[in-house]
Design an enzyme around this catalytic site. Structure first.
Site, PDB file in Angstrom:
ATOM      1  CG  PHE A   3      -1.824  -1.198   1.298  1.00  0.00           C
ATOM      2  CD1 PHE A   3      -3.118  -1.118   0.811  1.00  0.00           C
ATOM      3  CD2 PHE A   3      -1.393  -2.414   1.830  1.00  0.00           C
ATOM      4  CE1 PHE A   3      -3.970  -2.213   0.848  1.00  0.00           C
ATOM      5  CE2 PHE A   3      -2.239  -3.514   1.875  1.00  0.00           C
ATOM      6  CZ  PHE A   3      -3.527  -3.415   1.386  1.00  0.00           C
ATOM      7  CB  ILE A  50       1.417   0.135   5.326  1.00  0.00           C
ATOM      8  CG1 ILE A  50       0.067  -0.576   5.213  1.00  0.00           C
ATOM      9  CG2 ILE A  50       1.269   1.636   5.317  1.00  0.00           C
ATOM     10  CD1 ILE A  50      -1.023   0.076   5.980  1.00  0.00           C
ATOM     11  CB  CYS A  51       5.076   2.887   1.850  1.00  0.00           C
ATOM     12  SG  CYS A  51       6.427   4.080   1.829  1.00  0.00           S
ATOM     13  CB  ILE A  52       7.759   3.243   7.019  1.00  0.00           C
ATOM     14  CG1 ILE A  52       7.835   3.993   8.347  1.00  0.00           C
ATOM     15  CG2 ILE A  52       9.033   3.437   6.213  1.00  0.00           C
ATOM     16  CD1 ILE A  52       8.779   3.377   9.342  1.00  0.00           C
ATOM     17  CB  ALA A  57       2.285   4.795   6.848  1.00  0.00           C
TER      18      ALA A  57
END
Lengths: 118, 130
Positions: free
Chosen positions: B39, B77-79, B82
């Site tokens: 994501f 999820i891409c840090i 996010a």
């Protein structure tokens, strides 16, 4: 080794896509794969020289494109039609690129294993 | 075939995440594998446990949780994306001094390298939205 092609289609500041796509390109470069980058549609604006974002209150990330060579991302293309439609010339761009006709862009896409389009 | 999935668009505003979900269901039903769903951009909101759509509307976060649990693939999820958008796990909430975390169960906050790894491991990457 895989051949990865990033397709940049968006203008630099209207959405966050251009900036976050550039993050992904830099990350991919660390994996020692064969990486190519093509700018088409409004994406060609990302390479426009002399960008000034002060009045936008947004960081100008275009100087990062100059660092791509250090990251061994050396195959950088621009679609000719996208430049022409926007009244841009190769001299208006911040880094040297290879200009492609639309048919050549099609071939380029076919030659790659992974296509990441932003 | 082993698929990696990249989703770039926000839930509700765009159909991309629903289409990606339906694609994964169809692929799994045909005996294919999903290696990882990544994501990125506004799609990181799908990892928020705080979304409360009306009861007669689908909850895409719950759909992904169930599918991932059933078939054992990653919801990554891409840090960087996010953190910008306020989707935090306990560790990041503590690091940035925030009062609470909101990452939904089954989702993991990971580096962008996990997207590249997924591209290299899977036979094919499918991109939804953006």
């Amino acid at each position: 080794m895989k051949k990865i092609l990033f397709i940049q289609r968006r203008s630099p500041y209207g959405t966050g896509f251009a900036k976050e796509a550039l993050d992904a390109i830099l990350m991919a470069s660390a994996f020692e794969q064969e990486i190519s980058l093509v700018f088409t549609d409004d994406g060609v604006w990302q390479l426009k020289n002399q960008q000034d974002t002060k009045t936008l209150g947004i960081k100008n990330f275009s100087p990062t494109f100059k660092a791509l060579e250090l990251y061994e991302v050396k195959q950088i293309y621009v679609e000719q039609m996208a430049l022409e439609q926007r009244g841009l010339q190769i001299e208006d761009l911040i880094i040297p690129v290879t200009v492609l006709a639309t048919a050549e862009l099609r071939q380029l896409i076919q030659q790659h294993d992974v296509i990441l389009s932003f | 075939m082993k698929f990696a999935i990249l989703i770039n668009s926000a839930p509700f505003s765009h159909q991309a995440s629903d289409t990606a979900y339906q694609f994964c269901q169809a692929a799994l039903n045909k005996g294919h594998l999903i290696h990882r769903v990544f994501f990125y951009h506004d799609a990181v909101y799908i990892g928020s446990s705080l979304m409360c759509p009306p009861q007669d509307e689908p909850n895409i976060t719950v759909h992904w949780q169930n599918l991932a649990k059933q078939h054992g693939f990653d919801l990554a999820i891409c840090i960087a994306a996010a953190l910008r958008r306020g989707v935090l796990n306990e560790q990041e909430a503590k690091r940035y001094g925030k009062s609470s975390a909101n990452l939904a169960a089954e989702f993991k906050i990971v580096g962008l390298g996990q997207l590249v790894e997924a591209c290299l491991t899977a036979d094919r990457l499918m991109v939804f939205g953006g």
